[in-house]
Scaffold this active site. Structure first.
Site, PDB file in Angstrom:
ATOM      1  N   ASP A  18     -13.093  -4.807   6.775  1.00 60.30           N
ATOM      2  CA  ASP A  18     -12.024  -5.804   6.632  1.00 60.30           C
ATOM      3  C   ASP A  18     -11.718  -6.464   7.979  1.00 60.30           C
ATOM      4  O   ASP A  18     -12.252  -6.056   9.021  1.00 60.30           O
ATOM      5  CB  ASP A  18     -10.751  -5.162   6.030  1.00 60.30           C
ATOM      6  CG  ASP A  18     -10.281  -3.922   6.793  1.00 60.30           C
ATOM      7  OD1 ASP A  18     -10.802  -3.645   7.901  1.00 60.30           O
ATOM      8  OD2 ASP A  18      -9.390  -3.228   6.288  1.00 60.30           O
ATOM      9  N   ASN A  38       0.812   1.862   2.342  1.00 64.41           N
ATOM     10  CA  ASN A  38       1.117   1.430   0.972  1.00 64.41           C
ATOM     11  C   ASN A  38      -0.021   1.757   0.004  1.00 64.41           C
ATOM     12  O   ASN A  38      -0.069   1.251  -1.107  1.00 64.41           O
ATOM     13  CB  ASN A  38       1.388  -0.085   0.951  1.00 64.41           C
ATOM     14  CG  ASN A  38       0.185  -0.875   1.459  1.00 64.41           C
ATOM     15  OD1 ASN A  38      -0.816  -0.284   1.860  1.00 64.41           O
ATOM     16  ND2 ASN A  38       0.277  -2.187   1.439  1.00 64.41           N
ATOM     17  N   HIS A  87      -3.221   1.045   0.514  1.00 63.76           N
ATOM     18  CA  HIS A  87      -4.347   0.099   0.505  1.00 63.76           C
ATOM     19  C   HIS A  87      -5.626   0.739   1.053  1.00 63.76           C
ATOM     20  O   HIS A  87      -5.589   1.703   1.806  1.00 63.76           O
ATOM     21  CB  HIS A  87      -4.001  -1.224   1.218  1.00 63.76           C
ATOM     22  CG  HIS A  87      -3.935  -1.177   2.709  1.00 63.76           C
ATOM     23  ND1 HIS A  87      -3.254  -2.106   3.441  1.00 63.76           N
ATOM     24  CD2 HIS A  87      -4.469  -0.329   3.629  1.00 63.76           C
ATOM     25  CE1 HIS A  87      -3.389  -1.840   4.722  1.00 63.76           C
ATOM     26  NE2 HIS A  87      -4.117  -0.774   4.862  1.00 63.76           N
ATOM     27  N   GLU A  91      -4.865  -4.576  -1.346  1.00 60.06           N
ATOM     28  CA  GLU A  91      -3.444  -4.243  -1.388  1.00 60.06           C
ATOM     29  C   GLU A  91      -3.037  -3.752  -2.783  1.00 60.06           C
ATOM     30  O   GLU A  91      -3.786  -3.955  -3.753  1.00 60.06           O
ATOM     31  CB  GLU A  91      -2.635  -5.500  -1.020  1.00 60.06           C
ATOM     32  CG  GLU A  91      -2.875  -5.992   0.405  1.00 60.06           C
ATOM     33  CD  GLU A  91      -2.149  -5.150   1.457  1.00 60.06           C
ATOM     34  OE1 GLU A  91      -2.292  -3.908   1.463  1.00 60.06           O
ATOM     35  OE2 GLU A  91      -1.454  -5.734   2.304  1.00 60.06           O
TER      36      GLU A  91
END
Ligand code: GLP
Length: 240
Positions: free
Chosen positions: A67, A136, A138, A143
């Site tokens: 990423d 979170n 991810h 996401e």
């Protein structure tokens, strides 16, 4: 999925590094997809050490980045580009022709995604993918809410990712979008290592292991992976 718990970050990193080395020994032309972040830093340092000690060559491998923060130039020390070059490519002497990373400054986001999709389709599946877990849940920049059938895409980063992400940067930056390999491609990796360490990851790991498998918490997909290994230290395991 297999769950492996280690006493500390160092032993976790040593085990992950050994798995990367073993993969390259087995398959010298391996396609490797690597995450950035605080979690795998020590793993990469150990990969470099072990490769030197054992005389393992990475010269036939090909690397892709998992990423990247869109809009952050590669010379910024908080970029994934900078991280991978600093912690693994330069120390291992990897030639630029062996690497494909996202262009964070692209003017054509769709074409940038397409390039990665094409590359994975041609060179893939990925032999070994190493990922971390965001606060979170991810994976890469997949996401919460990202579909399980998603391939490489641009993600609007959620609040947690934007605020936690500031830790990588020396100055305050605007990080609103990321580009990432998709969950479908994560699941297609032949071997998937997911790493987490430290107390702050304990509630995250509790959800990864106990919550129903769902796009609401993307990291739960590790439990569906045939060769998925969730590697955590005792602190990250403390809420299990
Ligand atoms: C970051 C990256 C992920 C990384 C995760 C965990 O935002 N996009 O690829 O795995 O969050 O990072 P850390 O290891 O610093 O906790």
């Amino acid at each position: 999925m297999e769950l492996k718990t280690f006493s500390d970050h160092a032993s976790l990193s040593a085990a992950a590094a050994s798995m990367i080395i073993a993969c390259v020994k087995r398959c010298p032309g391996a396609l490797l997809c690597l995450a950035t972040g605080d979690t795998p830093k020590l793993t990469y340092q150990m990969v470099v050490e072990y490769a030197k000690q054992e005389g393992i060559s990475f010269e036939k491998c090909f690397f892709i980045g998992l990423d990247e923060w869109l809009g952050i130039p590669p010379e910024n020390s908080g970029s994934c580009h900078y991280f991978l070059h600093t912690h693994i490519f330069k120390p291992l002497g990897i030639h630029p022709s062996q690497v494909y990373l996202f262009d964070a400054l692209t003017r054509d986001e769709e074409a940038e995604c397409e390039k990665m999709n094409k590359l994975i389709a041609e060179k893939g599946p990925v032999d070994l993918m190493l990922v971390g877990v965001g606060m979170n849940g991810h994976v890469g920049f997949n996401e919460p809410g990202t579909g399980l059938d998603t391939i490489t895409h641009v993600a609007i980063l959620d609040e947690v990712t934007r605020s936690v992400g500031q830790k990588y940067f020396q100055e305050k930056v605007s990080i609103s979008k990321g580009i990432t390999v998709g969950l479908k491609q994560v699941m297609q990796a032949k071997n998937l290592l997911m790493l987490a360490n430290g107390k702050k990851k304990a509630p995250v790991i509790q959800q990864v292991v106990k919550q129903e498998i769902s796009p609401k918490f993307p990291a739960t997909i590790i439990r569906m992976h045939q060769n998925g290994i969730l590697m955590i230290d005792s602190e990250a395991a403390s809420a299990l």
